[in-house]
Design a protein around this motif. Structure first.
Motif, mmCIF file in Angstrom:
data_model
loop_
_atom_site.group_PDB
_atom_site.id
_atom_site.type_symbol
_atom_site.label_atom_id
_atom_site.label_comp_id
_atom_site.label_asym_id
_atom_site.label_seq_id
_atom_site.Cartn_x
_atom_site.Cartn_y
_atom_site.Cartn_z
ATOM 1 N N ILE A 56 0.764 -1.022 -0.076
ATOM 2 C CA ILE A 56 -0.171 0.039 0.103
ATOM 3 C C ILE A 56 1.059 1.403 0.334
ATOM 4 O O ILE A 56 1.495 1.261 0.341
ATOM 5 C CB ILE A 56 -0.756 0.073 1.273
ATOM 6 C CG1 ILE A 56 -2.142 -1.396 1.112
ATOM 7 C CG2 ILE A 56 -1.784 1.542 0.981
ATOM 8 C CD1 ILE A 56 -2.943 -1.075 1.978
ATOM 9 N N SER A 97 -3.350 -9.932 5.892
ATOM 10 C CA SER A 97 -4.183 -8.815 5.279
ATOM 11 C C SER A 97 -4.838 -7.545 6.053
ATOM 12 O O SER A 97 -5.026 -7.685 6.890
ATOM 13 C CB SER A 97 -5.617 -9.707 4.570
ATOM 14 O OG SER A 97 -6.602 -8.729 4.905
ATOM 15 N N PRO A 98 -4.312 -6.753 4.898
ATOM 16 C CA PRO A 98 -4.910 -5.050 5.685
ATOM 17 C C PRO A 98 -6.266 -5.317 6.949
ATOM 18 O O PRO A 98 -6.511 -4.564 7.156
ATOM 19 C CB PRO A 98 -4.061 -4.455 4.949
ATOM 20 C CG PRO A 98 -4.091 -4.543 3.630
ATOM 21 C CD PRO A 98 -3.988 -6.011 3.886
ATOM 22 N N GLN A 99 -7.237 -5.849 6.006
ATOM 23 C CA GLN A 99 -8.097 -6.349 6.759
ATOM 24 C C GLN A 99 -7.889 -7.050 8.395
ATOM 25 O O GLN A 99 -9.794 -6.696 8.588
ATOM 26 C CB GLN A 99 -9.317 -6.527 5.742
ATOM 27 C CG GLN A 99 -9.401 -5.751 4.735
ATOM 28 C CD GLN A 99 -10.529 -5.694 3.677
ATOM 29 O OE1 GLN A 99 -11.462 -6.512 3.678
ATOM 30 N NE2 GLN A 99 -10.161 -4.959 2.589
ATOM 31 N N ASN B 30 -16.330 -6.524 3.853
ATOM 32 C CA ASN B 30 -16.155 -6.975 3.955
ATOM 33 C C ASN B 30 -16.408 -8.006 5.697
ATOM 34 O O ASN B 30 -16.638 -8.786 5.835
ATOM 35 C CB ASN B 30 -14.146 -7.408 4.065
ATOM 36 C CG ASN B 30 -13.848 -7.546 2.107
ATOM 37 O OD1 ASN B 30 -14.781 -8.448 1.563
ATOM 38 N ND2 ASN B 30 -13.111 -7.280 1.754
ATOM 39 N N GLY B 92 -13.412 -2.363 6.386
ATOM 40 C CA GLY B 92 -13.088 -2.674 5.042
ATOM 41 C C GLY B 92 -12.831 -3.265 3.434
ATOM 42 O O GLY B 92 -14.370 -4.244 4.079
ATOM 43 N N HIS B 93 -12.929 -3.546 2.432
ATOM 44 C CA HIS B 93 -13.951 -2.658 1.576
ATOM 45 C C HIS B 93 -13.278 -4.092 0.463
ATOM 46 O O HIS B 93 -11.471 -3.893 0.586
ATOM 47 C CB HIS B 93 -14.012 -1.912 0.600
ATOM 48 C CG HIS B 93 -14.579 -0.859 2.109
ATOM 49 N ND1 HIS B 93 -16.108 -0.771 1.862
ATOM 50 C CD2 HIS B 93 -14.727 -0.395 2.669
ATOM 51 C CE1 HIS B 93 -16.432 0.227 2.667
ATOM 52 N NE2 HIS B 93 -15.468 0.581 3.378
ATOM 53 N N GLY B 94 -13.878 -4.534 -0.472
ATOM 54 C CA GLY B 94 -12.961 -5.234 -1.617
ATOM 55 C C GLY B 94 -11.697 -6.050 -0.986
ATOM 56 O O GLY B 94 -11.634 -6.777 0.616
ATOM 57 N N ALA B 95 -10.793 -6.485 -1.970
ATOM 58 C CA ALA B 95 -10.080 -7.217 -1.507
ATOM 59 C C ALA B 95 -8.219 -7.418 -1.223
ATOM 60 O O ALA B 95 -7.763 -6.474 -2.188
ATOM 61 C CB ALA B 95 -9.477 -8.296 -3.125
ATOM 62 N N ASN B 96 -7.992 -7.444 0.262
ATOM 63 C CA ASN B 96 -7.206 -7.082 0.237
ATOM 64 C C ASN B 96 -6.843 -5.413 0.684
ATOM 65 O O ASN B 96 -5.582 -5.144 0.690
ATOM 66 C CB ASN B 96 -5.247 -7.885 -0.069
ATOM 67 C CG ASN B 96 -6.104 -9.191 0.340
ATOM 68 O OD1 ASN B 96 -5.795 -9.947 1.506
ATOM 69 N ND2 ASN B 96 -5.691 -10.473 -0.550
ATOM 70 N N SER B 97 -7.848 -4.831 -0.037
ATOM 71 C CA SER B 97 -7.587 -3.478 0.511
ATOM 72 C C SER B 97 -7.287 -3.044 1.942
ATOM 73 O O SER B 97 -7.531 -3.339 2.973
ATOM 74 C CB SER B 97 -8.322 -2.777 -0.438
ATOM 75 O OG SER B 97 -9.064 -2.512 -0.170
#
Lengths: 113, 111
Positions: A56, A97-99, B30, B92-97
């Motif tokens: 990122i 993952s960043p999420q 997500n 958290g939106h989208g894939a791995n963002s």
């Protein structure tokens, strides 16, 4: 043991100087981040590395350059400091993952005079 | 912007009362997370709720998620002076963002 640590905690410097902030995590995480929090507490991501690779890279002036010597460390170097760089800089890490859940360091309070 | 928006911006309650904070977002997620930040400290993760979950509990915390309304709420029951802090939602939106943080809610609990 501190999970995510940053040094220094406070940084007061003159405009035009170059400074670095260091971050280390002992959680065994693969992903690390730099965030900037302004005076209104708005938290904005700057960079993220996964296993030493940049994943990122937000719109940040070129004066800011991250460096990850290994997956446990992520440093931030700032060239030619400006008044607007004054803020609190947070390092964080997550397992993958960043999420996923992120773990934050205590912050580095940078004041540019 | 995908950024979550919390409301109210500031909340002041008496110790023992419940505190309810809301977060709304614009695009599908997500997951949604809540973090707490005590004055002068880093953020601390409180709870993560996935898009297919509707409610989660952790101690005195209860989080709900309504994906049809694109909103979440954080309830702190029987508040304590030590709950005084800023609370942020992050989506958290989208894939791995990236995780996108809201502007935060300042909660003051009066003893």
């Amino acid at each position: 043991d501190t999970a995510v640590s940053q040094t220094p905690k406070y940084l007061v410097t003159q405009m035009g100087n170059d400074k670095s902030i260091k971050c280390e995590q002992n959680l065994g995480h693969d992903t690390m981040y730099w965030y900037k929090q302004d005076s209104k507490k708005f938290l904005k991501i700057m960079f993220s590395y996964n296993n030493k690779e940049l994943i990122i890279n937000e719109t940040v002036p070129n004066r800011f350059s991250p460096k990850s010597p290994d997956k446990a460390h992520l440093n931030l170097h700032i060239n030619s400091l400006e008044l607007g760089d004054s803020a609190v800089y947070f390092c964080a890490s997550s397992r993958g993952s960043p999420q996923e859940t992120q773990y934050f360091g205590p912050g580095t309070r940078l004041l540019v005079l | 912007s995908q950024q979550g928006e919390e409301d109210p911006q500031a909340l002041s309650i008496q110790e023992g009362e419940n505190a309810t904070m809301n977060c709304s977002y614009k695009t599908s997620i997500n997951n949604l997370q809540w973090y707490r930040q005590n004055s002068g400290r880093g953020l601390v993760h409180l709870i993560l709720i996935r898009s297919n979950e509707r409610e989660k509990h952790s101690g005195r915390l209860r989080v709900t998620l309504d994906t049809s309304k694109k909103s979440s709420s954080l309830l702190i029951t029987a508040s304590r002076a030590a709950d005084t802090a800023s609370y942020f939602c992050a989506t958290g939106h989208g894939a791995n963002s990236k995780l996108t943080f809201g502007k935060g809610i300042t909660l003051s609990v009066r003893p």
